[in-house]
Design an enzyme around this catalytic site. Structure first.
Site, PDB file in Angstrom:
ATOM      1  N   CYS A  23       0.814  -1.218   0.000  1.00 31.62           N
ATOM      2  CA  CYS A  23       0.000   0.000   0.000  1.00 31.62           C
ATOM      3  C   CYS A  23       0.850   1.271   0.000  1.00 31.62           C
ATOM      4  CB  CYS A  23      -0.943   0.003   1.202  1.00 31.62           C
ATOM      5  SG  CYS A  23      -0.148  -0.352   2.790  1.00 31.62           S
ATOM      6  N   HIS A  35      -2.888   6.554   4.582  1.00 33.18           N
ATOM      7  CA  HIS A  35      -1.434   6.624   4.764  1.00 33.18           C
ATOM      8  C   HIS A  35      -0.916   7.962   4.229  1.00 33.18           C
ATOM      9  CE1 HIS A  35      -1.572   2.585   5.995  1.00 33.18           C
ATOM     10  NE2 HIS A  35      -0.884   1.988   5.041  1.00 33.18           N
TER      11      HIS A  35
END
Length: 339
Positions: free
Chosen positions: A131, A243
């Site tokens: 990710c 994130h």
């Protein structure tokens, strides 16, 4: 023509997001099958707003007749069942770490290296990158094409959803415990995550880097350019979804903040929000549920030749996992599978 699609790990954070994304993007599926461990058999998961799917036992499932598998059950499980699905004729898009560095398995971000897709024919498997790598290479690709990036220094601020539902539950329970003065219990993370940051994601390696930091290095090389040098520090932060990354690059060609800004604004999958004022930048709270990779705080680095720094934020469950996998499936349907 519609396709028969199986989602492996359908009860997990990423699996549920895969189902949502398939429905949201109206993927041409005649049938969608939810698969998980024996313990989840018989449970129900949502597919779109109105449809509910019964979960089937992955270990007993026959993949014959399945066209595409979106798989996110964990690396050890995937090591067994992704090859099994591919042997039955399905094309597997695997979200785990197990196949990413296999030279016979393409590692794909559709906005970055769609040409690598053709390599799926060797093993019938396409790997979804980590990710934190995905959002970074989406941002780096248009800059690398223009300025040729030599070196990347990145510090990540990764949400607890990257550690699954258990990570999200632990942040919630610890936060509540602190407010009501109960003992703080930890199991998923190595230290208290509530009101704290932890510079440790995945296992430590012999050279002092963690496995997460190693992934960002080697995956960027495989996806974008083996000549790029990458050093990463990966940090878990008390955020539920999204994130963030502080990225510094050194280029071969002279680079200015304004030119970089204009290039990024035209890049696929990127949205630039960069005003030098209060609230003129993106935070994780702003991006939950959104598809793009958001770029803010673009500025020249005067400490090195041809240097640039910027802030990069994305929903790790969407572009960092489920959306990227579904985009790969869309490319398969468009360019590789028979109509």
């Amino acid at each position: 023509m519609g396709y028969k699609v199986a989602v492996v790990g359908a009860t997990g954070n990423v699996g549920r997001e895969m189902l949502t994304t398939l429905a949201d993007r109206k993927f041409p599926a005649d049938e969608v099958i939810a698969l998980a461990s024996e313990n989840s058999t018989g449970k129900e998961v949502s597919y779109g707003e109105d449809e509910v799917l019964k979960v089937h036992d992955l270990a007993k499932f026959d993949f014959n007749g399945v066209d595409i598998v979106l798989s996110s059950p964990g690396a050890k499980v995937s090591a067994v069942h992704s090859p099994r699905a591919a042997a039955a004729g399905a094309i597997v898009i695997d979200n785990t770490s197990h196949f990413r560095m296999d030279p016979d398995v393409p590692l794909v971000v559709p906005e970055v290296n769609p040409e690598a897709m053709i390599g799926y024919r060797k093993k019938g498997i396409i790997a979804n990158p980590n990710c934190s790598t995905i959002q970074m290479v989406v941002a780096l690709k248009p800059l690398h094409d223009r300025f040729t990036i030599r070196r990347v220094v990145v510090s990540t601020y990764q949400s607890v959803s990257g550690a699954g539902k258990e990570g999200m539950d632990e942040l919630f329970s610890q936060t509540r415990a602190i407010f009501v003065n109960d003992p703080v219990q930890k199991s998923t993370f190595t230290k208290q995550i509530a009101f704290n940051v932890i510079p440790h994601i995945d296992q430590f390696m012999d050279d002092g880097y963690t496995k997460e930091e190693w992934k960002m290095n080697v995956e960027t090389k495989k996806i974008l350019d083996p000549r790029i040098k990458v050093t990463a520090t990966c940090v878990r932060v008390p955020v539920f979804i999204g994130h963030s990354e502080a990225i510094n690059i050194e280029c071969e060609e002279p680079i200015t903040a304004e030119e970089a800004r204009q290039i990024l604004r035209k890049a696929p999958g990127v949205q630039v929000i960069d005003q030098r004022d209060n609230e003129g930048y993106i935070t994780p709270v702003d991006v939950a549920g959104d598809d793009p990779v958001f770029i803010s705080r673009i500025r020249e680095d005067y400490t090195v030749d041809n240097g640039l720094s910027f802030w990069c934020v994305s929903d790790n469950l969407r572009k960092g996992a489920a959306l990227n996998a579904v985009q790969i499936a869309e490319l398969l349907v468009k360019d590789y599978l028979p109509e």
